[in-house]
Design an enzyme around this catalytic site. Structure first.
Site, PDB file in Angstrom:
ATOM      1  N   CYS A  96       0.818  -1.206   0.000  1.00 58.68           N
ATOM      2  CA  CYS A  96       0.000   0.000   0.000  1.00 58.68           C
ATOM      3  C   CYS A  96       0.856   1.263   0.000  1.00 58.68           C
ATOM      4  CB  CYS A  96      -0.977  -0.059   1.175  1.00 58.68           C
ATOM      5  SG  CYS A  96      -2.407   1.006   1.002  1.00 58.68           S
ATOM      6  N   HIS A  97       0.798   2.079   1.047  1.00 62.04           N
ATOM      7  CA  HIS A  97       1.592   3.302   1.149  1.00 62.04           C
ATOM      8  C   HIS A  97       2.988   3.038   1.736  1.00 62.04           C
ATOM      9  CE1 HIS A  97      -2.430   5.051   0.732  1.00 62.04           C
ATOM     10  NE2 HIS A  97      -1.834   6.149   0.343  1.00 62.04           N
TER      11      HIS A  97
END
Length: 190
Positions: free
Chosen positions: A113-114
């Protein structure tokens, strides 16, 4: 997956707040089911506050402070996402140094994800193929990485996925890469 990681210690690095809970708990469970020993690291002692997107979720006890840990103590590293989590970690010199050490030692790293924001700060993405949450595409390209939109990407010990929906594939590949161990090409990108 019962014994692939027997005898292996896997570091999970998160900020005190902001990690996406499922991106912490699902890989953690995969490591345990494969016989490995997960350990939760953060920038301070106490508990970390996980989130379900923008809502507070559960708290988890910190096993070790990252400033007192060394990549030499572990066989692999997991970097969960959540927007605030990697954004905070990339501002902490001890966290960035710890992450970079895994690449310098050629040890496998799994990021979702991030989470790649911390890798951008550690300057370990040049020439690497990686995926992430789509909003990181430009950051990854500016850091010299090749961003792709795929469920899971494996590049010489670096496992990456885009989002929680990708967790089944992500968890399977991180166990596989952690079981394989050191990757020379991982060290060359550091």
């Amino acid at each position: 997956m019962a014994n692939e990681l027997r005898g292996k210690r896997i570091a999970f690095l998160v900020a005190l707040e902001g990690a996406e809970q499922v991106e912490l708990t699902e890989p953690w469970k995969a490591v345990e089911e494969a016989g490995g020993t997960p350990e939760l690291l953060s920038t301070q002692e106490g508990e970390v506050q996980a989130f379900n997107h923008l809502d507070r979720a559960d708290k988890f006890p910190v096993d070790r402070v990252v400033s007192e840990a060394s990549p030499s103590d572990y066989d692999g590293l997991v970097l969960p996402g959540g927007v605030a989590n990697p954004d905070y970690l990339r501002t902490r010199e001890e966290a960035v140094r710890f992450v970079r050490g895994f690449f310098e030692q050629g040890k496998p790293v799994a990021v979702i994800c991030h989470g790649p924001w911390t890798l951008v700060e550690a300057d370990v993405l040049r020439g690497r193929r990686i995926t992430s949450w789509p909003s990181l595409k430009t950051d990854i390209r500016n850091a010299g990485g090749e961003w792709v939109d795929e469920e899971v990407v494996v590049d010489q010990g670096l496992v990456s996925s885009r989002k929680p929906d990708d967790l089944p594939a992500f968890c399977a590949k991180l166990v596989e890469e952690f079981a394989e161990g050191r990757h020379e090409a991982q060290a060359r990108s550091a």
